[in-house]
Motif scaffolding. Structure first.
Motif, mmCIF file in Angstrom:
data_model
loop_
_atom_site.group_PDB
_atom_site.id
_atom_site.type_symbol
_atom_site.label_atom_id
_atom_site.label_comp_id
_atom_site.label_asym_id
_atom_site.label_seq_id
_atom_site.Cartn_x
_atom_site.Cartn_y
_atom_site.Cartn_z
ATOM 1 N N UNK A 110 0.849 -1.169 0.000
ATOM 2 C CA UNK A 110 0.000 0.000 0.000
ATOM 3 C C UNK A 110 0.890 1.227 0.000
ATOM 4 N N UNK A 111 0.601 2.178 -0.852
ATOM 5 C CA UNK A 111 1.361 3.425 -0.807
ATOM 6 C C UNK A 111 0.596 4.437 0.032
ATOM 7 N N UNK A 112 1.229 5.558 0.303
ATOM 8 C CA UNK A 112 0.668 6.545 1.212
ATOM 9 C C UNK A 112 -0.645 7.157 0.704
ATOM 10 N N UNK A 113 -0.923 7.094 -0.585
ATOM 11 C CA UNK A 113 -2.138 7.705 -1.116
ATOM 12 C C UNK A 113 -3.300 6.726 -1.226
ATOM 13 N N UNK A 114 -3.044 5.441 -1.156
ATOM 14 C CA UNK A 114 -4.090 4.441 -1.256
ATOM 15 C C UNK A 114 -4.724 4.228 0.119
ATOM 16 N N UNK A 115 -6.043 4.279 0.173
ATOM 17 C CA UNK A 115 -6.737 4.053 1.430
ATOM 18 C C UNK A 115 -7.373 2.668 1.426
ATOM 19 N N UNK A 116 -7.299 1.967 2.537
ATOM 20 C CA UNK A 116 -7.932 0.654 2.588
ATOM 21 C C UNK A 116 -9.452 0.793 2.593
ATOM 22 N N UNK A 117 -10.098 -0.266 2.213
ATOM 23 C CA UNK A 117 -11.564 -0.299 2.213
ATOM 24 C C UNK A 117 -12.035 -0.595 3.633
ATOM 25 N N UNK A 118 -12.840 0.280 4.199
ATOM 26 C CA UNK A 118 -13.385 0.086 5.539
ATOM 27 C C UNK A 118 -14.754 -0.569 5.435
ATOM 28 N N UNK A 119 -15.011 -1.491 6.339
ATOM 29 C CA UNK A 119 -16.313 -2.146 6.369
ATOM 30 C C UNK A 119 -16.645 -2.548 7.790
ATOM 31 N N UNK A 120 -17.925 -2.671 8.062
ATOM 32 C CA UNK A 120 -18.357 -3.136 9.375
ATOM 33 C C UNK A 120 -17.922 -4.578 9.566
ATOM 34 N N UNK A 121 -17.520 -4.891 10.760
ATOM 35 C CA UNK A 121 -17.107 -6.255 11.071
ATOM 36 C C UNK A 121 -18.322 -7.184 11.165
ATOM 37 N N UNK A 122 -19.458 -6.640 11.567
ATOM 38 C CA UNK A 122 -20.677 -7.426 11.708
ATOM 39 C C UNK A 122 -21.801 -6.769 10.918
ATOM 40 N N UNK A 123 -22.701 -7.586 10.379
ATOM 41 C CA UNK A 123 -23.847 -7.091 9.628
ATOM 42 C C UNK A 123 -25.119 -7.181 10.441
ATOM 43 N N UNK A 124 -26.202 -6.600 9.921
ATOM 44 C CA UNK A 124 -27.476 -6.615 10.642
ATOM 45 C C UNK A 124 -27.969 -8.026 10.962
ATOM 46 N N UNK A 125 -27.602 -9.020 10.156
ATOM 47 C CA UNK A 125 -28.076 -10.379 10.398
ATOM 48 C C UNK A 125 -27.276 -11.138 11.453
ATOM 49 N N UNK A 126 -26.157 -10.576 11.885
ATOM 50 C CA UNK A 126 -25.335 -11.256 12.893
ATOM 51 C C UNK A 126 -25.930 -11.065 14.281
ATOM 52 N N UNK A 127 -25.891 -12.134 15.055
ATOM 53 C CA UNK A 127 -26.376 -12.064 16.432
ATOM 54 C C UNK A 127 -25.238 -11.516 17.296
ATOM 55 N N UNK A 128 -25.147 -10.209 17.345
ATOM 56 C CA UNK A 128 -24.060 -9.580 18.081
ATOM 57 C C UNK A 128 -24.518 -8.243 18.648
ATOM 58 N N UNK A 129 -23.955 -7.852 19.762
ATOM 59 C CA UNK A 129 -24.303 -6.536 20.302
ATOM 60 C C UNK A 129 -23.507 -5.408 19.636
ATOM 61 N N UNK A 130 -22.670 -5.733 18.642
ATOM 62 C CA UNK A 130 -21.854 -4.722 17.987
ATOM 63 C C UNK A 130 -22.697 -3.870 17.051
ATOM 64 N N UNK A 131 -22.282 -2.613 16.900
ATOM 65 C CA UNK A 131 -22.984 -1.683 16.020
ATOM 66 C C UNK A 131 -22.930 -2.168 14.573
ATOM 67 N N UNK A 132 -24.039 -1.985 13.876
ATOM 68 C CA UNK A 132 -24.089 -2.283 12.439
ATOM 69 C C UNK A 132 -24.370 -1.000 11.662
ATOM 70 N N UNK A 133 -24.102 0.137 12.283
ATOM 71 C CA UNK A 133 -24.311 1.445 11.662
ATOM 72 C C UNK A 133 -23.008 1.888 10.993
ATOM 73 N N UNK A 134 -23.039 2.083 9.675
ATOM 74 C CA UNK A 134 -21.828 2.473 8.957
ATOM 75 C C UNK A 134 -21.273 3.816 9.418
ATOM 76 N N UNK A 135 -22.066 4.618 10.097
ATOM 77 C CA UNK A 135 -21.579 5.883 10.650
ATOM 78 C C UNK A 135 -20.546 5.638 11.748
ATOM 79 N N UNK A 136 -20.518 4.414 12.282
ATOM 80 C CA UNK A 136 -19.569 4.068 13.345
ATOM 81 C C UNK A 136 -18.231 3.567 12.825
ATOM 82 N N UNK A 137 -18.047 3.515 11.488
ATOM 83 C CA UNK A 137 -16.766 3.068 10.953
ATOM 84 C C UNK A 137 -15.645 3.997 11.411
ATOM 85 N N UNK A 138 -14.553 3.407 11.862
ATOM 86 C CA UNK A 138 -13.389 4.189 12.268
ATOM 87 C C UNK A 138 -12.582 4.516 11.014
ATOM 88 N N UNK A 139 -12.259 5.768 10.751
ATOM 89 C CA UNK A 139 -11.461 6.086 9.570
ATOM 90 C C UNK A 139 -10.024 5.594 9.735
#
Length: 173
Positions: free
Chosen positions: A1-30
């Motif tokens: 990865x070079x300094x200008x390429x940004x990795x693809x961010x995605x939620x670790x869990x989706x709405x269908x997962x039985x988890x207490x983790x947030x599934x709101x994309x607004x919570x993605x950490x940059x």
């Protein structure tokens, strides 16, 4: 990865997962914020694999430069031998934004120009001075000037967990 390429961010869990983790994309950490905090840390935890398959974890100092984390190690140490044999490793750290787990591929830095650049970065961050001679790295302030090696870790996949325990981000590089 070079300094200008940004990795693809995605939620670790989706709405269908039985988890207490947030599934709101607004919570993605940059990644840019995570990488900035990662660069400022004084210490990291490096996990490597022994030839037998057993894990080996040690604290290391490192510098973040150009999208990679470089750590130093004596080539004959357990972590040095592990990285020379198999560069797959994991770096973990706690930052203000939470906890990071970075899976990566480490390469032994043998290019003299890159060694100089990295040695300068270690001086700037830690005031740790390495001697460079004939393509090798030495710690001249120690008796016998032991040899060191730089290992540059390129992220492959990373995970960020928020301090609230309810948010998680995965980055794919």
């Amino acid at each position: 990865m070079n300094a200008t390429t940004q990795p693809r961010a995605e939620l670790l869990f989706g709405p269908g997962d039985a988890t207490p983790m947030s599934t709101d994309e607004a919570d993605l950490m940059p990644w840019s914020a995570a990488a900035e905090q990662l660069a400022a840390l004084p210490k990291y935890w490096l996990a490597t694999g022994r030839a037998s398959g057993r894990p080996h974890v040690m604290p290391v100092m490192g510098v973040w430069l150009g999208g990679t984390l470089t750590v130093s190690s004596r080539p004959g140490s357990v972590k040095g031998r592990n990285l020379l044999r198999d560069g797959q490793c994991v770096v973990t750290a706690t930052i203000e934004l939470g906890d990071l787990v970075v899976e990566g591929d480490a390469g032994h830095v043998t290019d003299v120009a890159r060694q100089r650049e990295l040695a300068a970065a270690f001086v700037a961050k830690y005031d740790w001075r390495f001697g460079l001679r004939d393509g090798r790295i030495y710690e001249d302030s120690l008796p016998g000037s032991p040899e060191y090696a730089f290992f540059e870790i390129a992220p492959v996949k990373a995970f960020g967990y928020g301090p609230d325990g309810l948010t998680a981000t995965r980055w794919r590089f």
